[in-house]
Design a protein around this motif. Sequence first.
Motif, PDB file in Angstrom:
ATOM      1  N   TYR A 197      -3.922   3.702  -0.081  1.00 37.92           N
ATOM      2  CA  TYR A 197      -3.034   3.688   1.073  1.00 37.92           C
ATOM      3  C   TYR A 197      -1.876   2.728   0.864  1.00 37.92           C
ATOM      4  O   TYR A 197      -2.033   1.679   0.223  1.00 37.92           O
ATOM      5  N   GLU A 198      -0.732   3.082   1.434  1.00 35.60           N
ATOM      6  CA  GLU A 198       0.417   2.184   1.480  1.00 35.60           C
ATOM      7  C   GLU A 198       0.880   2.115   2.928  1.00 35.60           C
ATOM      8  O   GLU A 198       1.196   3.139   3.537  1.00 35.60           O
ATOM      9  N   MET A 199       0.904   0.900   3.476  1.00 37.04           N
ATOM     10  CA  MET A 199       1.264   0.715   4.872  1.00 37.04           C
ATOM     11  C   MET A 199       2.208  -0.472   5.010  1.00 37.04           C
ATOM     12  O   MET A 199       2.354  -1.270   4.083  1.00 37.04           O
ATOM     13  N   GLU A 200       2.823  -0.587   6.170  1.00 34.16           N
ATOM     14  CA  GLU A 200       3.727  -1.708   6.408  1.00 34.16           C
ATOM     15  C   GLU A 200       2.952  -3.022   6.400  1.00 34.16           C
ATOM     16  O   GLU A 200       1.827  -3.108   6.904  1.00 34.16           O
ATOM     17  N   LYS A 201       3.553  -4.020   5.809  1.00 30.75           N
ATOM     18  CA  LYS A 201       2.957  -5.345   5.811  1.00 30.75           C
ATOM     19  C   LYS A 201       2.814  -5.809   7.258  1.00 30.75           C
ATOM     20  O   LYS A 201       3.699  -5.616   8.086  1.00 30.75           O
ATOM     21  N   GLY A 259      13.890   2.309  13.856  1.00 32.34           N
ATOM     22  CA  GLY A 259      13.659   1.574  12.615  1.00 32.34           C
ATOM     23  C   GLY A 259      14.287   0.196  12.664  1.00 32.34           C
ATOM     24  O   GLY A 259      14.810  -0.236  13.695  1.00 32.34           O
ATOM     25  N   THR A 260      14.210  -0.503  11.548  1.00 34.51           N
ATOM     26  CA  THR A 260      14.797  -1.834  11.425  1.00 34.51           C
ATOM     27  C   THR A 260      16.115  -1.732  10.670  1.00 34.51           C
ATOM     28  O   THR A 260      16.166  -1.169   9.570  1.00 34.51           O
ATOM     29  N   GLU A 299       8.598  -4.008   4.094  1.00 30.00           N
ATOM     30  CA  GLU A 299       7.706  -4.512   3.052  1.00 30.00           C
ATOM     31  C   GLU A 299       6.327  -3.910   3.277  1.00 30.00           C
ATOM     32  O   GLU A 299       5.854  -3.823   4.415  1.00 30.00           O
ATOM     33  N   THR A 300       5.709  -3.444   2.220  1.00 34.75           N
ATOM     34  CA  THR A 300       4.447  -2.719   2.370  1.00 34.75           C
ATOM     35  C   THR A 300       3.279  -3.415   1.691  1.00 34.75           C
ATOM     36  O   THR A 300       3.457  -4.295   0.857  1.00 34.75           O
ATOM     37  N   ILE A 301       2.092  -2.989   2.096  1.00 30.63           N
ATOM     38  CA  ILE A 301       0.851  -3.394   1.434  1.00 30.63           C
ATOM     39  C   ILE A 301       0.226  -2.145   0.833  1.00 30.63           C
ATOM     40  O   ILE A 301       0.452  -1.028   1.306  1.00 30.63           O
ATOM     41  N   ARG A 302      -0.538  -2.312  -0.213  1.00 30.61           N
ATOM     42  CA  ARG A 302      -1.188  -1.185  -0.886  1.00 30.61           C
ATOM     43  C   ARG A 302      -2.635  -1.562  -1.163  1.00 30.61           C
ATOM     44  O   ARG A 302      -2.909  -2.651  -1.670  1.00 30.61           O
TER      45      ARG A 302
END
Length: 376
Positions: free
Chosen positions: A202-206, A108-109, A134-137
């Motif tokens: 969906y929710e994914m990493e930016k 991970g970060t 940070e995610t995108i949806r």
Amino acid sequence: MDYQKQPVKGAQDAGRSARRGPSKARITLWVITSLLGLFIVIAASIAFYIWNGLRPAPAGDVREVVLENGMSPFEFAQVLEDQGIIRNGFIFKYYLRYKDEGSRFQAGTYELTPGMDIDAVIAKLNAGETVEAETIRFTIPEGFTVKQIADALSKEGLVDRDAFLALADGTSQWADVEAIRGIPDNKDLKHRLEGYLFPETYEMEKGSTAEQIMDRMLKELDRKLVSLPEEWEEAMKERGVTFHELMTIASLVEREVVVDKERALVAGVIYNRLKAKMPLQIDATVQYLLDKQKERLLVKDLEVESPYNTYKTNGLPPGPIASPSLKSIEAALYPETSEFLFYVTKKDGSNEHLFARTFSEHNRNIRKSNETSTQN
């Protein structure tokens, strides 16, 4: 009287002693002392090197450091040194061995600060105290086509439209996805992955790539299939269809039906027409061929030459025409038994259908539907 001078004995012994030099004992003592001194210097140098290597690095600002999946603790030690979090990655490696640490490090970060105590760094890595990415949806509606999905994701700036469509048409096997393995090698398929990109929020990493987004959507279909009744594959075989054909029927149901209670009934009509070797004559298959959806198809639209035009060809189209919901997949698996061969949409705003067993009954339903439309 002549006589020879005799050398003085004490003088002779002194001369011999001067010629012999230091005694063996003194030499041995000197060698031992020198070696001991050298050993002490070397040991002190090594101890200082280790001590210095384990000291906190010079203080600095917080930095994000990424421990990649599959990266060994020893490889990560060099990353920590390069980022200035620790002084010496080489010493850190052996410190991990000495402390029996590293096996619990989580990928991970991490937010780490130069100047942190080395044991504090280890504790944070063991605890997996990663930074939340940070995610995108985004939401893919039920019944969307691959083209509509590409347009929607492109509009949100998440993918390049043409690149996404190229992926959907490509020959990639997506090794971790079970559902797509039955897609036939058919040149008539408009888009190879049509129908297999599951409609969901969906929710994914930016910064996720088009490949990652598509992979996530394909895997979601696998996950949804697991939620079906255990015997669903046996039910599919009883229907006499392949999984690709099942998804095709489900997509037809999805594009034809709005009211949930009618899904299984419309699926049953499709199976009835297939069994009777009647053209399906489903408007949605023709709409799929058009650049833009029409409220009402014209006669010339029904004459389009294409294996997807179910007015011109018997049987199912080459593949799905949209992404079906789980409800439509279940309807295709467990259709409602009836003798209906026809249906027409009610024009009263209810989005329901009128069903018929015969063509003459169907015509009466059409007139009835039109009368309702006139009254409204």
